[in-house]
Design a protein around this motif. Structure first.
Motif, PDB file in Angstrom:
ATOM      1  N   GLU A 155      17.802  75.963 103.000  1.00 36.77           N
ATOM      2  CA  GLU A 155      17.960  76.880 101.857  1.00 36.77           C
ATOM      3  C   GLU A 155      19.434  77.219 101.612  1.00 36.77           C
ATOM      4  O   GLU A 155      19.870  77.300 100.464  1.00 36.77           O
ATOM      5  CB  GLU A 155      17.161  78.169 102.090  1.00 36.77           C
ATOM      6  N   MET A 197      11.193  77.864 111.071  1.00 34.48           N
ATOM      7  CA  MET A 197      11.723  78.687 109.985  1.00 34.48           C
ATOM      8  C   MET A 197      13.255  78.684 109.952  1.00 34.48           C
ATOM      9  O   MET A 197      13.859  78.821 108.889  1.00 34.48           O
ATOM     10  CB  MET A 197      11.177  80.116 110.072  1.00 34.48           C
ATOM     11  N   ALA A 207      15.456  77.789 106.714  1.00 33.56           N
ATOM     12  CA  ALA A 207      16.554  78.643 106.247  1.00 33.56           C
ATOM     13  C   ALA A 207      17.861  77.859 106.121  1.00 33.56           C
ATOM     14  O   ALA A 207      18.625  78.057 105.171  1.00 33.56           O
ATOM     15  CB  ALA A 207      16.734  79.832 107.194  1.00 33.56           C
ATOM     16  N   ARG A 214       7.606  77.766 102.067  1.00 32.02           N
ATOM     17  CA  ARG A 214       7.534  79.110 102.653  1.00 32.02           C
ATOM     18  C   ARG A 214       6.155  79.749 102.422  1.00 32.02           C
ATOM     19  O   ARG A 214       5.599  80.362 103.329  1.00 32.02           O
ATOM     20  CB  ARG A 214       8.621  80.017 102.069  1.00 32.02           C
TER      21      ARG A 214
END
Lengths: 400, 375
Positions: free
Chosen positions: A290, A283, A287, A263
């Motif tokens: 994550e 992104m 995510a 990031r």
């Protein structure tokens, strides 16, 4: 249910954080940050530093020199270690053979081997897989025949990680073929790598590195007292070891560190280009990983909590292995994607302290991203392939 | 860090499990769902008697002062039992607004009977054009003397057809999507100008489209500050998101259990189909999805209790997970049940429908992943 840390936990966290800030050697830190591969000596020096601090035997019982930490402390330690970008502890001695010896070994073996494992004075490697025995490990053929006070070992072990550095190897060997189940004739034995008849041949892996080896045993004589526990029970010991090991292989803190780094990197402009953080598709993939990782962090914590309340780490620990490695591989893929064209240059030799700066190709460790990606395809294959892990869950958890 | 349940939570879990095992089988659920109001008033009274309708409310308001973890425990079991009674609409959504902003008088007028099980309520937070943006409020409230006049329409209001009380976000200032300028109002459904079109939803629940045509309200029906409704709404929607995610975990787990069980009994080619590795690995992935989703739920509920900085991120993470892993588990459960999985007769089909509905509400997986991607 409560997610907050106690005052004691916070004090412990600060102590560990201070250690990694103040005492972790700068040269090893720089190598880690710049992606320069560590030497054997670096790894040993780091582990010996942990030992001096009393922190080498994270999972070991206090009576054998372990930390005696509770699960929250272990979690904090692992997290701080990852966030400091310290290297992983090499698992073969401290994580694998040590626990087998203190759990199943006799008094003499404990006194002889454990102190040197804890102090990282002796480098261990693992002799499980064979050329003909991968997922079907119980088909292994390396055999040990009894001759007086000795065992005589013949056969070949493979995929032996960092075997080129090893002083000792722990092996699963066949001590009897006259058994009802193949698993019953297997024993757990310790072999000095200096013994006559042991040869180590390198295997070069997909990214060009030398991590693994093939090890041949030709009439290698080993004292009878090097057999750990009961003859013919090696399979059980090996399995216990693997279950304990799997609870540690999720690598959630290391993965969290790498995602943070990704990031940070994505937010910056590289060579004047547009920051990758503006790429919504990229992104979103970050995510999604994550989320998977956060879930796994709590799956691991729940497993550890169950263990600390007295339950054995069951087959559920297989989930940690296959999810953990899937996440690690997903992160490797994202780093490679982030590097774009600069994933291509094959210039591993430039990752040295003394490499001339003006000849360096790519930013930071961009040119290692594809190599890491290729190398880490191994993760879903080693330690019992992810398909084998799913078989284990199907059989032992779902009862299929 | 502690994953154990306290005594009250263990008792709560035990009592909900007992109720579902003894008094709420699939046939009953279907008959309640098929009835005109879409749930059982008798069951709702039982919920109130058992104290479940009082969980999230302060003791001084007649509640038991429970938190997100307590709600999580109850909602997961409601998922397993496929409960159609409007707990979300009444207790989490409408009750969530009332407990945050209602005055003492408003509480005795609406919250007390809500907890007592006598009043049905709904929060009308969706507008036809708004999709998942709760700030997109075109319904207006304008001052006329001391009164307010409401005009506009709300869609898919859960429990809207049964509600005696509607809580209605209306725009009192600002542009249509501004977070500032939204005010909450309590509208009793008997009021002139309230038009309710009620229907069943695909998951066996009940909802309504509602229009407000010059509905006149005294200022005593205003809930909270003028123009300050968004923060309240946002917090209530987060609570509700966690609640439906807990329900989803209950559904995912029971679907996985039922699928594994079915595969052990269903014989084809002379063997149970669960002996096929191709199916075993898929069931392991279902099981893993349940474990991972439960882990996120635990994180999100504990984070919500602790009120940490991560709370928003946790809500989006669990909702994204439920939207993706939940869909996967639902589809796999149907697939592995073969033809039976697509029949009305089998409970699996109805669990799947509820799980799908949960994926569609309160922000779908795409929306929550976008929020997470933005960091």
């Amino acid at each position: 249910m409560d997610v907050t840390l106690t005052a004691d936990d916070i004090a412990f966290r600060d102590e560990v954080r201070a250690f990694f800030r103040d005492e972790f050697p700068d040269d090893i830190r720089e190598k880690q940050d710049r992606g320069i591969p560590l030497e054997r000596e670096d790894m040993v020096r780091f582990q010996q530093l942990l030992h001096t601090k009393g922190w080498a035997g994270v999972n070991w019982p206090v009576e054998y020199g372990g930390t005696g930490w509770n699960i929250v402390q272990k979690y904090i330690f692992s997290s701080e270690m990852a966030m400091a970008n310290a290297p992983d502890i090499v698992p073969f001695g401290l994580g694998m053979v040590g626990p087998v010896i203190y759990t199943f070994g006799n008094e003499e073996q404990k006194q002889r081997f454990l102190p040197d494992i804890l102090a990282s004075n002796v480098w261990w490697c693992q002799g499980y897989s064979e050329p003909g025995s991968g997922s079907d490990l119980a088909s292994l053929k390396t055999k040990a025949d009894r001759d007086g006070d000795e065992w005589v070992i013949n056969g070949t072990k493979t995929w032996t990680t960092l075997g080129q550095y090893a002083d000792w190897i722990f092996c699963l060997v066949r001590t009897s073929s006259d058994v009802a189940r193949r698993q019953e004739g297997i024993s757990f034995i310790l072999v000095d790598m200096q013994s006559p008849g042991v040869t180590v041949n390198p295997i070069i892996t997909i990214e060009g590195g030398h991590e693994v080896n093939e090890i041949h045993f030709e009439n290698v004589r080993v004292p009878a007292n090097n057999l750990v526990g009961e003859e013919g029970k090696g399979w059980t010991y090996g399995k216990v070891l693997l279950e304990h090991e799997r609870t540690g292989t999720a690598g959630v803190h290391r993965s969290a560190f790498r995602l943070n780094k990704l990031r940070e990197q994505a937010a910056k402009s590289v060579r004047g280009g547009e920051p990758l953080a503006n790429d919504r598709n990229f992104m979103r993939k970050v995510a999604a990983v994550e989320v998977e990782l956060k879930a796994l962090e709590f799956t691991e914590l729940r497993t550890l909590a169950a263990v600390s309340s007295g339950k054995a780490p069951g087959a559920e620990s297989s989930i940690l292995k296959f999810k953990g490695t899937e996440i690690q591989q997903a992160i490797d893929t994202l780093f490679m994607e982030a590097a774009g064209y600069y994933a291509l240059p094959f210039v591993p030799h430039q990752f040295r302290f003394d490499y001339p700066e003006d000849e360096f190709i790519g930013e930071g460790s961009e040119t290692t991203t594809a190599l890491k990606y290729f190398n880490f395809r191994k993760a879903s294959i080693y330690g019992g392939s992810n398909e084998i892990q799913r078989n284990i869950v199907a059989k032992h958890v779902l009862g299929l | 860090m502690d994953f154990s349940l306290n005594d009250i939570q263990s008792m709560l879990l035990d009592s909900v499990q007992k109720f579902i095992n003894n008094d709420y089988d699939f046939d009953k659920r279907q008959s309640y769902s098929d009835s005109e109001q879409g749930f059982s008033s008798e069951v709702w009274t039982t919920f109130a008697e058992l104290g479940w309708t009082a969980i999230p409310f302060d003791e001084e308001d007649g509640g038991i002062g429970g938190g997100p973890v307590d709600l999580m425990i109850v909602m997961e079991q409601f998922g397993r039992g496929m409960i159609v009674e409007p707990y979300l609409a009444n207790i989490v959504l409408a009750g969530g607004v009332l407990r945050r902003v209602a005055t003492t008088e408003q509480k005795s007028r609406w919250l007390e009977p809500l907890i007592g099980g006598e009043l049905q309520a709904a929060l009308a937070f969706v507008e036809p054009q708004g999709r998942y943006d709760i700030a997109n409020v075109a319904t207006s409230a304008s001052k006329e003397g001391d009164d307010w006049v409401i005009n506009g329409s709300k869609s898919v209001v859960f429990n809207g057809g049964n509600a005696g009380l509607l809580i209605v976000p209306a725009r009192t200032s600002g542009e249509q999507s501004n977070t500032d300028g939204i005010t909450l109002f309590a509208v009793e459904t008997g009021a002139d100008g309230v038009n309710i079109q009620s229907y069943k939803t695909v998951d066996g629940h009940q909802a309504a489209d509602i229009s407000f045509d010059g509905v006149k309200l005294p200022d005593t029906n205003r809930l909270g500050n003028v123009d300050g409704g968004f923060a309240v709404l946002d917090a209530v929607i987060d609570d509700a998101t966690l609640a439906v995610c807990a329900e989803a975990v209950g559904i995912m787990r029971i679907l996985t259990e039922k699928t594994v069980e079915y595969s052990k009994n269903r014989v084809q080619f002379g063997v149970p189909i669960g002996s096929f590795q191709a199916l075993q690995h898929r069931m392991v992935d279902m099981f893993t999805a349940c474990e991972q989703t439960y882990s996120l739920l635990v994180w999100a509920s504990m984070t919500a209790s602790a009120g940490g900085d991560d709370a928003k991120r946790a809500v989006s993470s669990i909702k994204y997970q439920v939207g993706t892993a939940g869909r996967k588990v639902g589809e796999e459960a149907v697939q592995l049940h073969g033809g039976m999985g697509v029949t009305w007769e089998l409970d699996v089909a109805h669990y799947f429908k509820r799980l799908t509905a949960i994926g569609q509400i309160l922000g779908n997986a795409d929306l929550h992943l976008d929020r997470l991607a933005a960091g």
